[in-house]
Design an enzyme around this catalytic site. Sequence first.
Site, PDB file in Angstrom:
ATOM      1  N   LYS A  69      39.551  34.833  33.858  1.00  0.00           N
ATOM      2  CA  LYS A  69      39.220  35.658  33.055  1.00  0.00           C
ATOM      3  C   LYS A  69      37.985  35.526  32.351  1.00  0.00           C
ATOM      4  O   LYS A  69      37.293  36.517  32.282  1.00  0.00           O
ATOM      5  CB  LYS A  69      40.332  35.938  31.919  1.00  0.00           C
ATOM      6  CG  LYS A  69      41.810  36.497  32.299  1.00  0.00           C
ATOM      7  CD  LYS A  69      42.703  36.696  31.031  1.00  0.00           C
ATOM      8  CE  LYS A  69      43.880  37.153  31.763  1.00  0.00           C
ATOM      9  NZ  LYS A  69      44.787  37.509  30.569  1.00  0.00           N
ATOM     10  N   ASN A 128      40.244  41.199  32.324  1.00  0.00           N
ATOM     11  CA  ASN A 128      41.550  41.023  32.865  1.00  0.00           C
ATOM     12  C   ASN A 128      41.432  42.298  34.032  1.00  0.00           C
ATOM     13  O   ASN A 128      42.526  42.573  34.743  1.00  0.00           O
ATOM     14  CB  ASN A 128      42.600  41.107  32.256  1.00  0.00           C
ATOM     15  CG  ASN A 128      43.146  42.487  31.470  1.00  0.00           C
ATOM     16  OD1 ASN A 128      42.401  43.451  31.372  1.00  0.00           O
ATOM     17  ND2 ASN A 128      44.413  42.655  31.216  1.00  0.00           N
ATOM     18  N   ASP A 136      44.313  43.310  27.421  1.00  0.00           N
ATOM     19  CA  ASP A 136      45.321  42.372  26.893  1.00  0.00           C
ATOM     20  C   ASP A 136      45.659  42.944  25.385  1.00  0.00           C
ATOM     21  O   ASP A 136      46.931  42.923  25.001  1.00  0.00           O
ATOM     22  CB  ASP A 136      45.046  41.073  26.888  1.00  0.00           C
ATOM     23  CG  ASP A 136      45.273  40.391  28.320  1.00  0.00           C
ATOM     24  OD1 ASP A 136      45.980  40.954  29.025  1.00  0.00           O
ATOM     25  OD2 ASP A 136      44.371  39.492  28.684  1.00  0.00           O
ATOM     26  N   GLY A 178      48.034  29.427  18.740  1.00  0.00           N
ATOM     27  CA  GLY A 178      47.127  29.272  19.682  1.00  0.00           C
ATOM     28  C   GLY A 178      45.710  29.756  19.625  1.00  0.00           C
ATOM     29  O   GLY A 178      45.299  30.653  18.700  1.00  0.00           O
ATOM     30  N   GLY A 200      42.000  31.990  25.431  1.00  0.00           N
ATOM     31  CA  GLY A 200      41.505  33.225  26.139  1.00  0.00           C
ATOM     32  C   GLY A 200      42.111  34.690  25.409  1.00  0.00           C
ATOM     33  O   GLY A 200      41.404  35.321  24.752  1.00  0.00           O
TER      34      GLY A 200
END
Length: 279
Positions: A69, A90, A105, A130, A133
């Site tokens: 990506k 993406n 996304d 997290g 990406g």
Amino acid sequence: MSSASTLHFAVIGDPIGHSKSPLMHNAAFRALGIDADYTAVHVTREGLPAFLESARNTLSGFNITVPHKNAVIPFLDGITPRAALAGSVNTVSVRDGKLFGDTTDATGLERAVLEVFGLPLKGANVCILGCGGVVRALAFHLADAGCARLRILNRTAEKAIRLTDELLKHAPALDCGFASLDDLPAVKNALDGSGLVIQCTSLGLRDGDGSPVDPDLIPASACLFDTIYRETDILVRCRERGLRVSGGLPMLVHQGAESFRIWTGREAPVDVMRAAAAS
Ligand SMILES: NC(=O)c1ccc[n+]([C@@H]2O[C@H](COP(=O)([O-])OP(=O)(O)OC[C@H]3O[C@@H](n4cnc5c(N)ncnc54)[C@H](OP(=O)(O)O)[C@@H]3O)[C@@H](O)[C@H]2O)c1
């Protein structure tokens, strides 16, 4: 049956065998009577430049998944501002042999959260677990959507610090903070008052994986959205506690639907794509 006029689409990644995207997009093309097909192509890091060169003449568009990506960006002829901010692409459209990148996304996540929890991002108190990406794309999208408060918890604190700095440059008024997953008081503080917790680590992809935070620390009134589309430890334990939870399948469907719209200019048949992804 494919003919000279059939349009060709694909998803590339390494690994790629598990991808549900061919099922979703082929069902959508069939449902709308579009003469097109969509295949999964295994592309390694070394094979990426050669794939992209051939895509210029053979494909109309393609999706990109792990690990390409970010790596794909220098090879493209243009990317949208949101993909540039995210540092992630993406969805690639091929026009006159040129490659144009976008990212869907975050749009996928926003529509999924609205669909599953009835929760708009505007005004939401969000805690993200997290800082890979996907989180970069989500975080800028959340800032632009007007979320009220954003906390980013990551194992490697430096990444969360860097992203928080960039976010504050982009949206100086944003109530934005970070914590290391090891710093329990800071983790508790970040989770307290969160209305939406978005699990974006890769923990949970493998059998036996635990949770990135103790699920009992997530407020009972919060919604948990796990971007992984399998039963992760955190999802199961939050559900047992009575929280509203969702796995990542609705996000997969909606990010795919947005790619479909970008390529075809037509609204995707989301119900058809959802049914195909769930099969
Ligand atoms: N549903 C969908 O449509 C969709 C779409 C895209 C991605 N996803 C999912 O989103 C997730 C993130 O993807 P990505 O592309 O952002 O991945 P990525 O860039 O590889 O980032 C992985 C993240 O997971 C963290 N992590 C890995 N192992 C960990 C552990 N043992 N304990 C705690 N944290 C750990 C990493 O922390 P460090 O920074 O410390 O390494 C990093 O923040 C993946 O699970 C992927 O399946 C879902």
